[in-house]
Structure formats: C-alpha cells, structure tokens
Motif scaffolding. Structure first.
Motif: not given
Length: 256
Positions: A196, A140, A191, A136, A134, A159
């Motif tokens: 993660y 981004c 978040e 993130v 996972r 993500n």
C-alpha cells in the motif's frame, strides 16, 4: 495482569466492575434493612450500582466510554424492564450490539465513523499520489471513506478490512457499485501492508503501539500511515492536519 486486561480485554474489567458493584449494593441493601429498617427502591439501588460500577471502572483504568456504559447498564436494563418489553427483545438487542461492536471485544476498537470533513481533507491530502495509488482503510466501518475516495480517484485501488459482522456487510454492499473498491472480512492484524501507498485508520488509543510496530515492519519507504485523531505514543507525526470539527479531530501522518 491488570495491565494486560486493561489493554487487551477491557470488557472483562468492565464486567468485573459490574459484578463488584452488584455485590456491594447487595450488602448495602441487607445492612440498611437490618440496621435501619429501610428498603431502597429498585431505581435507587440501580443508580447506586451504576455509580459504583463507573467508579470501580475508573479505578481499574478503563477508558471514559466504558465508564459511561458501566454507569448506564443496570439502570438501562431496569428502564427497559419497566416498559414490559418481551423477553426476546433483550436477546435480539444483545445480538445486534454484538454484531455492530464485535471489534470492541476482539481488537479493542469501537465503531468510530469518519465525518464528512475528515473524508474530504483526507481525499485532498491524497491528491499528490499516483493516479493508481493503493490505499487501505484498517477498520473501514460503514465504508464512507472508501466511497469518497472511489468517487474522487476512480483509478486508485482501494481496500477496506472490517471484522464487525453487520458493519462489514453494510460496507461491502455500499462499496459494490465501485469497481476500484473492495471490502474484506479480515482483521487489520492479518492484512499485509507492504503493497500500500497509504494506510488509514480510525481506531482507538489501545492498538496504536502495535500498529506502529506492524507498519514499521511491513510498509515500504515513502508510504503514508494516517491516523484519525489517535497518536502513536513516543512517535511524533511528520504532519498534522487540523480538521476543526466538533470532535477536535486531526489527521496525523507518518512518512515511513
């Protein structure tokens, strides 16, 4: 108070520098006209105002990219006005810049885009993760990093979060074809990082101390925090990957 503005609301200090520079230039214009009978041109006044605004910004502790904006703001407006563009264009340009650079005002994070070499080296570094790791991307941007990883790791769960409205929309559309990739309109501070395996960011120096505190609270042991170029003051990275690009970028990794 000044330190708070410098760290959290640099746009206010930039505006203050602009207004002070306008005031000083206005006083200088009055003085030169009365004492010497000389009236500078608009361009001369604009250039002096820009230099003063940049100097005041430096004195107030603004970062270099704010100084460049202060220097060019009034001369840029004058240049646009001299082309006799319609008034609505200025409003449209302002709205467009706001939609792209919203993070600069809310989260002290301008739009930085990870280069192709950075994305490739990041992907290579994540090769040791489990197939369904996972990941993130905090802020981004246009989603380039997520797209690269979605292609390289089709089983990974990827993500991204972004709060600049137009940038978010473009990243969301760009990631739509990839089932293992999702972009949400969310502040990085909202978040939860606990789920993660790897957290990546390309932010600015301003929020790194707070980000480290958040990561230390939320990320589980063994997870990776990866920053593009920006260090965490007082916390040495466990690993540094030199990218040897034109920006002298580095990937800084902390093992939580």
């Amino acid at each position: 108070m000044l330190e708070l503005l410098r760290s959290r609301y640099p746009a206010i200090l930039a505006l203050l520098a602009q207004l002070l520079a306008v005031l000083v230039v206005a006083l200088l214009l009055i003085a030169t006209l009365r004492l010497a009978g000389w009236r500078p041109t608009l361009w001369q006044a604009a250039l002096v105002q820009g230099v003063l605004a940049a100097g005041l910004g430096h004195w107030l502790g603004l970062r270099s990219w704010w100084l460049a904006l202060n220097l060019a703001f009034v001369p840029g407006l004058l240049a646009l006005q001299s082309r006799q563009w319609p008034a609505w264009w200025f409003f449209a340009a302002f709205v467009l810049l706001l939609l792209i650079n919203w993070n600069s005002f809310r989260e002290r994070v301008p739009l930085y885009l990870s280069g192709a070499r950075t994305r490739q080296r990041l992907s290579e570094r994540l090769a040791g993760q489990a197939a369904d790791f996972r990941f993130v991307d905090l802020g981004c941007g246009l989603g380039g990093t997520l797209v690269q990883l979605a292609r390289d790791y089709p089983q990974a769960r990827l993500n991204g979060v972004e709060t600049a409205p137009l940038v978010f929309l473009l990243a969301w559309l760009r990631c739509l074809p990839y089932r293992n990739c999702r972009v949400r309109y969310r502040s990085l501070w909202q978040e939860d990082l606990s789920g993660y395996d790897a957290v990546y960011c390309f932010l600015s120096p301003a929020p790194m101390v707070e980000l480290w505190a958040k990561a230390s609270r939320e990320m589980r042991p063994g997870a990776l925090l990866i920053s593009n170029s920006f260090e965490i003051p007082g916390v040495a990275p466990g690993e540094i990957i030199e990218l040897n690009d034109w920006r002298d970028s580095r990937l800084l990794l902390w093992h939580l």
